[in-house]
Design a protein around this motif. Structure first.
Motif, mmCIF file in Angstrom:
data_model
loop_
_atom_site.group_PDB
_atom_site.id
_atom_site.type_symbol
_atom_site.label_atom_id
_atom_site.label_comp_id
_atom_site.label_asym_id
_atom_site.label_seq_id
_atom_site.Cartn_x
_atom_site.Cartn_y
_atom_site.Cartn_z
ATOM 1 N N LEU A 50 -4.383 4.491 -6.090
ATOM 2 C CA LEU A 50 -3.398 5.483 -5.868
ATOM 3 C C LEU A 50 -3.883 6.915 -5.186
ATOM 4 O O LEU A 50 -4.618 7.189 -6.037
ATOM 5 C CB LEU A 50 -2.527 5.791 -6.973
ATOM 6 C CG LEU A 50 -1.127 6.299 -6.539
ATOM 7 C CD1 LEU A 50 -0.172 5.331 -5.589
ATOM 8 C CD2 LEU A 50 -0.544 6.583 -7.995
ATOM 9 N N GLN A 51 -3.639 7.269 -4.203
ATOM 10 C CA GLN A 51 -4.091 8.364 -3.406
ATOM 11 C C GLN A 51 -3.111 9.531 -3.500
ATOM 12 O O GLN A 51 -3.379 10.793 -3.598
ATOM 13 C CB GLN A 51 -4.798 8.221 -2.152
ATOM 14 C CG GLN A 51 -5.655 7.418 -2.191
ATOM 15 C CD GLN A 51 -6.152 7.034 -0.595
ATOM 16 O OE1 GLN A 51 -5.498 7.548 0.209
ATOM 17 N NE2 GLN A 51 -7.505 6.287 -0.557
ATOM 18 N N ARG A 73 0.849 -1.519 -0.202
ATOM 19 C CA ARG A 73 -0.137 -0.053 -0.115
ATOM 20 C C ARG A 73 0.922 1.166 -0.031
ATOM 21 O O ARG A 73 0.365 2.404 -0.485
ATOM 22 C CB ARG A 73 -0.862 0.017 1.223
ATOM 23 C CG ARG A 73 -1.951 -1.057 1.237
ATOM 24 C CD ARG A 73 -2.342 -1.491 2.589
ATOM 25 N NE ARG A 73 -3.648 -2.094 2.493
ATOM 26 C CZ ARG A 73 -3.741 -3.678 1.961
ATOM 27 N NH1 ARG A 73 -2.633 -4.034 1.861
ATOM 28 N NH2 ARG A 73 -4.926 -4.029 1.957
ATOM 29 N N VAL A 74 1.987 1.376 0.543
ATOM 30 C CA VAL A 74 3.045 2.564 0.823
ATOM 31 C C VAL A 74 4.155 1.868 0.281
ATOM 32 O O VAL A 74 4.990 0.946 0.591
ATOM 33 C CB VAL A 74 2.894 2.793 2.142
ATOM 34 C CG1 VAL A 74 4.037 4.048 2.268
ATOM 35 C CG2 VAL A 74 1.711 3.025 2.849
ATOM 36 N N ASN A 124 -8.735 7.828 -8.140
ATOM 37 C CA ASN A 124 -8.894 8.219 -6.929
ATOM 38 C C ASN A 124 -7.473 9.158 -6.305
ATOM 39 O O ASN A 124 -7.316 9.302 -4.980
ATOM 40 C CB ASN A 124 -8.751 6.941 -5.805
ATOM 41 C CG ASN A 124 -10.064 6.286 -5.960
ATOM 42 O OD1 ASN A 124 -11.123 6.813 -5.484
ATOM 43 N ND2 ASN A 124 -10.182 5.091 -6.234
ATOM 44 N N LEU A 125 -6.859 9.696 -7.069
ATOM 45 C CA LEU A 125 -5.485 10.340 -6.911
ATOM 46 C C LEU A 125 -6.096 11.565 -6.215
ATOM 47 O O LEU A 125 -6.739 12.464 -6.629
ATOM 48 C CB LEU A 125 -4.862 10.693 -8.148
ATOM 49 C CG LEU A 125 -3.273 11.337 -7.698
ATOM 50 C CD1 LEU A 125 -2.600 10.363 -7.113
ATOM 51 C CD2 LEU A 125 -2.851 11.838 -8.941
ATOM 52 N N GLN A 126 -5.403 12.051 -5.020
ATOM 53 C CA GLN A 126 -5.697 13.214 -4.037
ATOM 54 C C GLN A 126 -4.559 14.399 -4.034
ATOM 55 O O GLN A 126 -4.994 15.440 -3.798
ATOM 56 C CB GLN A 126 -6.262 12.847 -2.613
ATOM 57 C CG GLN A 126 -7.696 12.041 -2.772
ATOM 58 C CD GLN A 126 -8.094 11.388 -1.389
ATOM 59 O OE1 GLN A 126 -7.557 11.932 -0.298
ATOM 60 N NE2 GLN A 126 -8.621 10.573 -1.140
ATOM 61 N N LYS A 133 -10.733 13.938 -10.649
ATOM 62 C CA LYS A 133 -11.581 14.533 -9.851
ATOM 63 C C LYS A 133 -11.626 14.805 -8.454
ATOM 64 O O LYS A 133 -12.095 15.399 -7.679
ATOM 65 C CB LYS A 133 -13.182 14.259 -10.341
ATOM 66 C CG LYS A 133 -13.367 14.354 -11.930
ATOM 67 C CD LYS A 133 -13.562 15.565 -12.321
ATOM 68 C CE LYS A 133 -13.814 15.633 -13.869
ATOM 69 N NZ LYS A 133 -13.613 17.103 -14.310
ATOM 70 N N GLN A 134 -10.922 13.679 -7.757
ATOM 71 C CA GLN A 134 -10.628 13.724 -6.640
ATOM 72 C C GLN A 134 -9.578 14.374 -6.073
ATOM 73 O O GLN A 134 -9.088 14.420 -4.911
ATOM 74 C CB GLN A 134 -10.457 12.096 -6.205
ATOM 75 C CG GLN A 134 -11.747 11.326 -6.320
ATOM 76 C CD GLN A 134 -13.024 11.802 -6.137
ATOM 77 O OE1 GLN A 134 -12.994 12.193 -4.712
ATOM 78 N NE2 GLN A 134 -13.876 11.826 -6.827
#
Length: 441
Positions: free
Chosen positions: A305-306, A260-261, A328-330, A360-361
């Motif tokens: 991926l954020q 995840r990281v 989901n990229l923030q 969009k995120q």
């Protein structure tokens, strides 16, 4: 008391997250009409709830009874495994949703006509769920032997586990005692590799988090990381720039599907392997100060991926064509990517579907110290954007005319840029809290 807090600080919140995810509509819809799996999910909720009620009593007996420590470790591991299975289900639901949006009308009709048919994925879920339930039932059967009782009582420490650093005011540090307690509770789940631990050969299969703090360049010390097949986190703290052939090592990391990281700061690498696209659960990717020239197209399939952090990647000249698929990229940070001239590709910035305008995120965007001269007008459709940083961009001359559409923008930093004027709509940004400069033509 502190030991109890450190332990419960992980397990109780993690269980709460599992409950929420098991109850999500996407999760429920995926198994609609598939009664055996639905029953397993209900049973999982009940067992997790029962285990959660035992946590406080188990934590109270943690110090004096080694058997309780082992019980908690087994519970933590099975909770991790349950979370990993839920990740698989979430990924499947997301991929089916994306396929449905781009699929033919006939495929959509068929998916509605036969929602209850079992496929290979459903059978795999049933099998894994059965093993998780078996392990949880075994742990619950041991509660009488260990003298564990159900309770809803919760305690909290009044003092923070972190303290403000006296040397670096913007940083926090953990007291040595709290650190030692945390390491004791984490047990086999966390592994730190430094000069005192020369090899990863003794790493446990339960290990989920690995950090490296090496001062010497020796890839052989990392060979054992493959034993941690369910690794969630890999972080390298110090730059290891003299590695000449880290490719095999990178490919090894990209085979760990639960990751995840991933932080590879300072690695002497010019490219990531295409296999990075296999890391479907990756939420955080940090490549600061690497020699990366391009990112592989496969990175655009990392739908979860954020955060993508690329600070000081001075050889990076462009993004992958389909960067907009990172739905989901923030958080996107390219501060110091001095060869970067555009955040879109190709240069017809408002026409290409796969560009950044589809993120969009996105909440945070930092393009400081790049050669980007302007942002596309269509970036103003990123309504969730809260922070935009374009400082020290010597070629940056204008902001998009429709800046007023960024209704959630709180922070705008244009300091030391070549900005010629502010758009007329700036007055519409009612929630703007920070504005470094206000330029009038």
């Amino acid at each position: 008391m502190a030991l109890e807090f450190v332990s419960s600080a992980f397990l109780s919140p993690f269980m709460g997250v599992l409950f929420d995810r098991l109850s999500s509509q996407e999760f429920i819809n995926l198994f609609s009409g598939k009664t055996p799996i639905v029953k397993q999910l209900e049973e999982l909720k009940i067992l997790l709830l029962s285990a959660d009620k035992l946590l406080h009593d188990a934590e109270a007996k943690l110090i004096g009874d080694r058997r309780v420590k082992n019980w908690l470790d087994e519970l933590k591991d099975v909770i991790y495994v349950a979370g990993e299975l839920i990740d698989k289900v979430d990924n499947e639901a997301l991929e089916r949703k994306l396929e449905g949006e781009s699929g033919t009308g006939m495929s959509k009709v068929l998916s509605k006509l036969i929602p209850s048919s079992f496929n290979a994925f459903d059978n795999a879920v049933r099998s894994e769920m059965q093993e998780i339930l078996r392990r949880l039932k075994f742990l619950m059967d041991q509660r009488d032997v260990l003298g564990l009782k159900e309770t809803r009582e919760k305690k909290h420490l009044n003092r923070s586990l972190l303290q403000r650093s006296k040397l670096y005011k913007s940083c926090c540090v953990m007291h040595d005692l709290v650190h030692d307690l945390a390491m004791h509770v984490s047990g086999e789940f966390c592994f730190r590799l430094d000069e005192d631990k020369l090899l990863l050969h003794d790493i446990a299969s339960k290990t989920r988090h690995v950090s490296c703090n090496l001062k010497v360049d020796d890839l052989k010390k990392l060979d054992g990381v493959s034993k941690a097949e369910r690794l969630h986190t890999f972080i390298q703290f110090k730059a290891i720039k003299s590695w000449e052939e880290p490719a095999d090592y990178l490919k090894l990391l990209t085979t760990i599907g639960c990751l995840r990281v991933l932080s590879l700061c300072g690695f002497h690498i010019k490219e990531l392997p295409d296999s990075v696209g296999n890391l479907k659960n990756l939420r955080y990717l940090k490549l600061n100060c690497t020699a990366v020239v391009t990112l592989p197209d496969s990175i655009c399939s990392l739908y979860n991926l954020q955060s993508l952090i690329l600070r000081e990647c001075r050889n990076l000249a462009q993004f992958p064509v389909n960067i907009g698929r990172l739905i989901n990229l923030q958080h996107l940070d390219v501060n110091g990517c001095s060869k970067l001239r555009s955040i879109c590709w190709p240069h017809e910035m408002d026409q290409f579907h796969g560009s950044i305008i589809n993120l969009k995120q996105l909440i945070y965007l930092n393009i400081s110290r790049t050669n980007i001269a302007k942002l596309p007008d269509s970036i103003c459709s990123l309504y969730n954007l809260e922070t935009l940083v374009v400082s020290c961009c010597s070629d940056f001359t204008r902001l998009p005319a429709n800046m007023g559409s960024l209704i959630n923008l709180h922070h705008l930093d244009t300091s030391s840029s070549a900005l010629e004027e502010m758009p007329l709509q700036m007055g519409n940004l009612k929630d703007l809290e920070t504005l470094s400069d206000f330029v009038l033509s």
